[in-house]
Design an enzyme around this catalytic site. Structure first.
Site, PDB file in Angstrom:
ATOM      1  CE  LYS A 254      -2.839  -3.200   0.434  1.00  0.00           C
ATOM      2  NZ  LYS A 254      -4.383  -3.732   0.339  1.00  0.00           N
TER       3      LYS A 254
HETATM    4  C1  LIG Z   1      -5.418  -4.367   1.203  1.00  0.00           C
HETATM    5  C2  LIG Z   1      -6.726  -4.415   1.209  1.00  0.00           C
HETATM    6  C3  LIG Z   1      -7.560  -4.498   2.147  1.00  0.00           C
HETATM    7  C4  LIG Z   1      -7.130  -5.414   3.162  1.00  0.00           C
HETATM    8  O1  LIG Z   1      -6.140  -4.850   3.988  1.00  0.00           O
HETATM    9  P1  LIG Z   1      -5.222  -5.867   4.869  1.00  0.00           P
HETATM   10  O2  LIG Z   1      -4.153  -4.806   5.443  1.00  0.00           O
HETATM   11  O3  LIG Z   1      -4.393  -6.819   3.659  1.00  0.00           O
HETATM   12  O4  LIG Z   1      -6.003  -6.668   5.737  1.00  0.00           O
HETATM   13  C5  LIG Z   1      -8.978  -4.353   2.070  1.00  0.00           C
HETATM   14  N1  LIG Z   1      -9.277  -3.869   0.875  1.00  0.00           N
HETATM   15  C6  LIG Z   1      -8.566  -3.641  -0.079  1.00  0.00           C
HETATM   16  C7  LIG Z   1      -9.147  -2.958  -1.247  1.00  0.00           C
HETATM   17  C8  LIG Z   1      -7.309  -3.846  -0.180  1.00  0.00           C
HETATM   18  O5  LIG Z   1      -6.600  -3.598  -1.208  1.00  0.00           O
END
Ligand SMILES: *Cc1c(COP(=O)(O)O)cnc(C)c1O
Length: 421
Positions: free
Chosen positions: A203
């Site tokens: 992210k």
């Molecule tokens: C990465 C992601 C999540 C979940 O995040 P985690 O930290 O991996 O639990 C939820 N929604 C979207 C759209 C994502 O890309």
């Protein structure tokens, strides 16, 4: 056609002469600042978030300041943050939550996690929720809509919030892929009732794993905290009055080491955004008027993180040919949806949801006696989404790219578009 315009796939010179590197966002900026911040916490041996002036608490204050919201909490993941938001809005057995057909499966899993039923709605040319289909999917059981801002691009949020208002539904914004983005001048996640960030490796900024839940609503926040921390009233000894009687649910507590790292990464978020936004602007400037594709609709270009440029080819067949031709030019792009790869960002590959598989044979939440609806899933239930994704070619823009790379990418796209027109 000019000789230089001969496609590499037909034996011409590739447009890209320097390989285009892969790369990420915040992770690429990790240096001694993060290392020292983490080491300092370890040296201090203060490793619990409820200690005075903890890293978690300081991080939460800094996030509130950045977003202009009243409440935030650092958690172990983005999935947890979504789960906390749903619990905070008192969503549970008997309720439906509308999620887009194109998002990481975690969005739907969070709904299942609180005992509610995910309802899958189409996306549109924004690659985000299609407001018209959202409205069609509303039933007497619907309690909330979960718009997702995919790849840092804000979805059609105004239209979705208007529908939510009309039908008296909650809006929880999944900003896990869009940390740093905004919509009509306000950070994403702050226009709906609440928002969720992920700080996972992939992210905008990262602590390896992590999440943040935030809201202006004190009642949603209080219940979100109960969801996140099984023994909360014990840690907040000074607090004796609660709006909701305290409940115990799950353990999503954020930790001090990662919170210290998150504080450093948060300081670098603007650097990530400046870099990617300026490269995307340059790319858009260099691209010719397209003939074989239309650009993804970006509802608020100023709020876009600049992480992604998506082309929607006019037909799936053209998308395949463009993808192959670009590959030969040196630009690795494939369609988002193809038969070869079970991408868990596409509902058709959410086996556990489509098959209604629960943790026990009893089949919760779908067979919960409180649930009076009858949601039907199938692999082809969102044909528009599959059509769009089978025509979508995406170029990722990240910290390892520079202007030279972007000039070459633009040249490759323009060349292929002109040749296949
Ligand atoms: C990465 C992601 C999540 C979940 O995040 P985690 O930290 O991996 O639990 C939820 N929604 C979207 C759209 C994502 O890309």
């Amino acid at each position: 056609m000019l000789a230089s315009g001969k496609l590499a796939i037909d034996g011409g010179q590739p447009a890209i002469t320097q390989p285009i590197p892969g790369g990420g966002y915040g992770v690429e900026l990790i240096d001694d600042q993060e290392i020292n911040a983490v080491a300092d916490v370890l040296r201090s041996k203060k490793l619990f978030r409820f200690m005075e002036n903890s890293q978690c608490q300081q991080l939460e204050q800094e996030i509130c300041n950045r977003l202009g919201v009243k409440h935030s909490v650092f958690l172990n993941s983005g999935t947890s943050a979504l789960t906390c938001g749903l619990a905070g809005m008192q969503i549970g057995p008997g309720h439906e939550v509308i999620v887009p057909a194109y998002t990481y499966i975690a969005s739907a899993a969070a709904v299942v996690g609180v005992g509610a039923v995910p309802v899958i709605a189409e996306i549109d040319d924004s690659l985000g929720l299609d407001p018209a289909d959202v409205e069609r999917k509303i039933t007497p059981h619907t309690r909330a809509i979960m718009p997702v801002h995919m790849q840092g691009v804000p979805c059609r949020l105004d239209a979705i919030i208007a529908i939510a208002k009309k039908h008296k539904l909650f809006v929880i914004e999944d900003c896990c892929q869009a940390v740093g983005s905004s919509y009509r001048g306000k950070p994403t996640g702050t226009r709906g009732n609440c928002g969720a960030w992920s700080l996972n490796y992939y992210k905008s900024i990262t602590t390896s794993e992590g999440g943040v839940f935030f809201t202006d609503d004190p009642d949603i926040f209080e219940r979100a905290l109960f969801q996140s921390e099984v023994g909360l009233p014990m840690w907040l000894k000074d607090r004796t009055t609660w709006k909701t009687p305290p409940f115990s649910r799950a353990g999503y507590r954020g930790n001090e080491i990662l919170a210290a790292m998150a504080r450093v990464q948060l300081q670098k978020l603007n650097c990530v955004l400046d870099h990617c936004r300026s490269l995307k602007k340059l790319l858009l400037k260099l691209l010719n008027e397209p003939k074989c594709y239309v650009r993804q609709h970006v509802d608020d270009p100023d709020g876009d993180n600049g992480f992604s440029f998506a082309m929607l080819a006019l037909t799936p067949d053209l998308a395949r040919r463009m993808g192959q031709a670009m590959q030969a030019e040196g630009l690795g792009v494939g369609t988002a949806y193809n038969d070869g790869f079970p991408d868990r960002h596409i509902y058709a590959f959410w086996d556990s949801i489509l098959n209604k598989t629960g943790a026990t044979p009893a089949g919760y939440p779908w067979k919960d006696p409180a649930y009076k609806g009858n949601v039907v899933y199938s692999k082809d239930m969102c044909p528009r989404t599959l059509d769009i994704l089978s025509r979508a070619l995406r170029v990722g823009i990240h910290m390892k790219l520079n202007e030279t790379h972007v000039r070459q990418i633009a040249a490759a796209i323009n060349k292929v578009d002109a040749a296949l027109a």
